[in-house]
Write a protein that holds these residues in place. Structure first.
Motif, short mmCIF file in Angstrom:
data_model
loop_
_atom_site.label_atom_id
_atom_site.label_comp_id
_atom_site.label_asym_id
_atom_site.label_seq_id
_atom_site.Cartn_x
_atom_site.Cartn_y
_atom_site.Cartn_z
N THR A 140 0.75 -1.10 0.03
CA THR A 140 -0.03 -0.14 -0.10
C THR A 140 0.85 1.21 0.08
OG1 THR A 140 -1.85 -1.11 1.20
CG2 THR A 140 -1.80 1.12 1.46
N PRO A 141 0.48 2.30 -1.04
CA PRO A 141 1.22 3.51 -0.72
C PRO A 141 1.35 4.05 0.58
CG PRO A 141 -0.17 3.48 -2.77
CD PRO A 141 -0.51 2.26 -1.75
N VAL A 142 2.51 4.90 0.74
CA VAL A 142 2.62 5.59 2.21
C VAL A 142 1.57 6.80 1.98
CG1 VAL A 142 5.10 5.00 2.55
CG2 VAL A 142 4.26 7.19 1.28
N LEU A 143 0.98 6.93 3.42
CA LEU A 143 0.16 8.14 3.42
C LEU A 143 0.53 9.12 4.63
CD1 LEU A 143 -3.30 6.09 2.48
CD2 LEU A 143 -2.18 7.91 1.20
N GLY A 144 -0.30 9.80 4.97
CA GLY A 144 -0.32 10.71 6.36
C GLY A 144 1.12 11.33 6.47
N THR A 145 1.40 11.09 7.60
CA THR A 145 2.79 11.68 8.20
C THR A 145 3.90 11.18 7.42
OG1 THR A 145 2.81 10.09 9.79
CG2 THR A 145 1.73 12.34 10.52
N GLN A 146 3.85 9.92 7.05
CA GLN A 146 4.86 9.18 6.31
C GLN A 146 5.21 10.02 5.01
OE1 GLN A 146 3.57 5.03 6.57
NE2 GLN A 146 5.77 4.69 7.13
N LEU A 147 4.31 10.29 4.42
CA LEU A 147 4.05 10.78 2.84
C LEU A 147 4.64 12.25 2.97
CD1 LEU A 147 3.40 10.65 -0.15
CD2 LEU A 147 0.88 11.39 0.43
N GLY A 148 4.19 12.93 3.98
CA GLY A 148 4.53 14.24 4.56
C GLY A 148 5.87 14.40 4.70
N LYS A 149 6.73 13.22 5.19
CA LYS A 149 8.07 13.43 5.65
C LYS A 149 8.78 13.06 4.43
CE LYS A 149 10.97 11.79 9.32
NZ LYS A 149 11.31 11.05 10.38
N SER A 178 5.40 8.57 -9.58
CA SER A 178 5.23 9.67 -8.54
C SER A 178 5.66 9.11 -7.09
CB SER A 178 3.86 10.07 -8.36
OG SER A 178 3.44 10.91 -7.41
N TYR A 179 6.03 10.08 -6.39
CA TYR A 179 6.60 9.60 -5.06
C TYR A 179 5.47 9.47 -4.22
CZ TYR A 179 4.95 14.06 -3.00
OH TYR A 179 3.68 15.08 -2.51
N ARG A 180 4.22 9.67 -4.68
CA ARG A 180 3.01 9.24 -3.82
C ARG A 180 2.79 7.79 -4.00
NH1 ARG A 180 -0.20 13.56 -2.27
NH2 ARG A 180 0.54 15.74 -3.16
N ASP A 181 3.25 7.16 -4.96
CA ASP A 181 3.14 5.75 -5.04
C ASP A 181 4.04 4.90 -4.45
OD1 ASP A 181 1.23 6.32 -6.93
OD2 ASP A 181 2.70 6.53 -8.66
N LEU A 182 5.06 5.52 -3.47
CA LEU A 182 5.91 4.80 -2.87
C LEU A 182 5.23 3.57 -1.96
CD1 LEU A 182 9.16 4.36 -2.05
CD2 LEU A 182 8.41 5.77 -0.04
N PRO A 183 5.46 2.48 -1.60
CA PRO A 183 4.81 1.43 -0.88
C PRO A 183 5.46 1.62 0.41
CG PRO A 183 6.43 0.24 -2.62
CD PRO A 183 6.42 1.73 -2.99
N ASN A 184 4.82 0.89 1.31
CA ASN A 184 5.21 1.08 2.71
C ASN A 184 6.58 0.16 2.87
OD1 ASN A 184 3.35 2.49 4.84
ND2 ASN A 184 1.87 1.42 3.45
N ARG A 185 6.82 -0.70 2.08
CA ARG A 185 8.03 -1.66 2.41
C ARG A 185 9.12 -0.80 2.10
NH1 ARG A 185 9.29 -3.39 -2.77
NH2 ARG A 185 7.66 -3.21 -4.23
#
Length: 210
Positions: A140-149, A178-185
């Motif tokens: 799953t792509p990173v969201l929230g505070t992780q994406l903000g960082k 896009s950087y928004r597609d970065l997976p959690n792993r």
């Protein structure tokens, strides 16, 4: 890094879900993320997840009087033994946990080490479901505070090499559109990559992004 969904644990312990989620998000001691995932009903939802390494620390902060009666003696016993372990660690330099056979749940002298084992067994009673969730979370792509960082670090790099080049370097490194597609792993690896790039181009990483 593995993530554990907070909602199912709250439901299992009989905790007020929204209050616990708000507490975790506002507490800097815990690393939380808002992750979008597919629920059992097939619908896509966002849920608060906690770093697996911090699960027991969260349990230590829970008021036993706020959990359901069946879980209260186990949680309380775990917290009492954790208090002793913390004391031993800071005063003697180490804490040990002897491996003893667990007493029956109805035993009024239930010791903390057995309680912890039973609490974890209860929380893991739906182990197969959580395993499937963890596998989804990894992709799953990173969201929230992780994406903000990630965004903040990318902006720092952009000030040094240009914003287009910064995100091109990042996306090429992780094979993203896009950087928004970065997976959690890949989250931790992404942080390290951006920090390294900033330093290698002569910049400094702000303390809040370390």
């Amino acid at each position: 890094m593995k993530w554990i969904a907070v909602r199912p644990i709250c439901e299992h312990l009989g905790l007020h879900i929204s209050a616990q989620m708000e507490k975790l998000q506002q507490d800097d001691r815990f690393n939380c993320a808002v992750i979008r995932m597919v629920a059992e009903d097939g619908k896509d939802r966002e849920t608060i997840c906690l770093n697996q390494n911090e699960l027991l620390g969260w349990l230590y902060t829970i008021n036993p009087n706020k959990v359901k009666a069946a879980s209260r003696p186990l949680l309380l016993a775990y917290q009492k033994e954790t208090t002793q372990a913390i004391h031993d660690y800071w005063t003697a330099g180490q804490a040990t946990r002897p491996n003893v056979a667990p007493p029956h749940l109805a035993d009024p002298e239930l010791v903390g080490r057995a309680a912890l084992r039973h609490v974890l067994e209860e929380l893991d009673s739906n182990a197969a479901r959580f395993e499937r969730i963890e596998q989804r979370l990894d992709e799953t792509p990173v969201l929230g505070t992780q994406l903000g960082k990630i965004h903040a670090l990318g902006q720092q790099l952009g000030k040094l090499v240009g914003f287009r080049r910064a995100w091109t370097l990042f996306n090429n490194r992780f094979g993203l559109a896009s950087y928004r597609d970065l997976p959690n792993r890949e989250y931790e690896a992404a942080l390290q990559f951006l920090r390294h790039q900033i330093i290698s181009y002569g910049g400094n990483v702000p303390d809040r992004l370390l």
